[in-house]
Design a protein around this motif. Structure first.
Motif, PDB file in Angstrom:
ATOM      1  N   VAL A  48       0.841  -1.198   0.000  1.00 57.60           N
ATOM      2  CA  VAL A  48       0.000   0.000   0.000  1.00 57.60           C
ATOM      3  C   VAL A  48       0.877   1.250   0.000  1.00 57.60           C
ATOM      4  N   ALA A  49       1.790   1.328   0.972  1.00 52.77           N
ATOM      5  CA  ALA A  49       2.659   2.489   1.081  1.00 52.77           C
ATOM      6  C   ALA A  49       3.855   2.145   1.951  1.00 52.77           C
ATOM      7  N   THR A  50       4.981   2.791   1.658  1.00 53.07           N
ATOM      8  CA  THR A  50       6.175   2.606   2.468  1.00 53.07           C
ATOM      9  C   THR A  50       6.801   3.964   2.764  1.00 53.07           C
ATOM     10  N   ILE A  51       7.586   3.988   3.831  1.00 53.83           N
ATOM     11  CA  ILE A  51       8.314   5.195   4.201  1.00 53.83           C
ATOM     12  C   ILE A  51       9.660   4.780   4.768  1.00 53.83           C
ATOM     13  N   THR A  52      10.709   5.455   4.316  1.00 57.48           N
ATOM     14  CA  THR A  52      12.045   5.154   4.798  1.00 57.48           C
ATOM     15  C   THR A  52      12.404   6.025   5.997  1.00 57.48           C
ATOM     16  N   TYR A  59       3.905   4.806  -2.887  1.00 58.30           N
ATOM     17  CA  TYR A  59       2.508   4.410  -2.790  1.00 58.30           C
ATOM     18  C   TYR A  59       2.109   3.519  -3.965  1.00 58.30           C
ATOM     19  N   ALA A  60       1.187   2.628  -3.695  1.00 62.43           N
ATOM     20  CA  ALA A  60       0.560   1.901  -4.787  1.00 62.43           C
ATOM     21  C   ALA A  60      -0.270   2.881  -5.607  1.00 62.43           C
ATOM     22  N   ASP A  61      -0.324   2.643  -6.901  1.00 65.63           N
ATOM     23  CA  ASP A  61      -1.079   3.549  -7.778  1.00 65.63           C
ATOM     24  C   ASP A  61      -2.540   3.660  -7.333  1.00 65.63           C
ATOM     25  N   SER A  62      -3.076   2.587  -6.811  1.00 65.09           N
ATOM     26  CA  SER A  62      -4.492   2.558  -6.452  1.00 65.09           C
ATOM     27  C   SER A  62      -4.839   3.457  -5.268  1.00 65.09           C
ATOM     28  N   VAL A  63      -3.835   3.878  -4.503  1.00 62.26           N
ATOM     29  CA  VAL A  63      -4.121   4.698  -3.324  1.00 62.26           C
ATOM     30  C   VAL A  63      -3.517   6.092  -3.409  1.00 62.26           C
ATOM     31  N   LYS A  64      -2.756   6.370  -4.447  1.00 57.03           N
ATOM     32  CA  LYS A  64      -2.135   7.684  -4.584  1.00 57.03           C
ATOM     33  C   LYS A  64      -3.193   8.778  -4.577  1.00 57.03           C
TER      34      LYS A  64
END
Length: 115
Positions: A48-52, A59-64
């Motif tokens: 779905v999403a990641t953060i470093t 983000y996945a395109d579907s949730v941007k």
């Protein structure tokens, strides 16, 4: 060892919002990235999403444009703000923490989107 505890799931109507939280404990200094994944019934788990640690997000395109991932380093917590929820967003949402050579997963929190 890293322990992850998710919270914030629940039932929401289409178009509504939820905020998920993932609290990390243990060897948190070894974590270099965290993220949210989801798995709907009969489907594979997907990003779905990641953060470093540096704050870079993906983000996945579907949730941007609808979801936002953020982190509070003082609280060792990662959040997923989910807006404009759709029925297809319904799934079990899992938090993941990446360290060198392995990853840790939380137990998951259910998100249901239904009228």
């Amino acid at each position: 060892q890293v322990q992850l505890v998710e919270s914030g799931g629940g039932l929401v109507q289409p178009g509504g919002s939820l905020r998920l939280s993932c609290a990390a404990s243990g060897s948190i200094g070894s974590i270099y990235a965290m993220g949210w994944y989801r798995q709907a019934p009969g489907k594979q788990r997907e990003l779905v999403a990641t953060i470093t640690n540096g704050g870079n997000t993906n983000y996945a395109d579907s949730v941007k444009g609808r979801f936002t991932i953020s982190r509070d380093n003082a609280k060792n917590t990662v959040y997923l703000q989910m807006n404009s929820l759709k029925p297809e967003d319904a799934a079990v949402y899992y938090c993941k923490a990446d360290i060198v050579l392995r990853a840790y997963w939380g137990q998951g929190t259910q998100v249901t989107v239904s009228s």
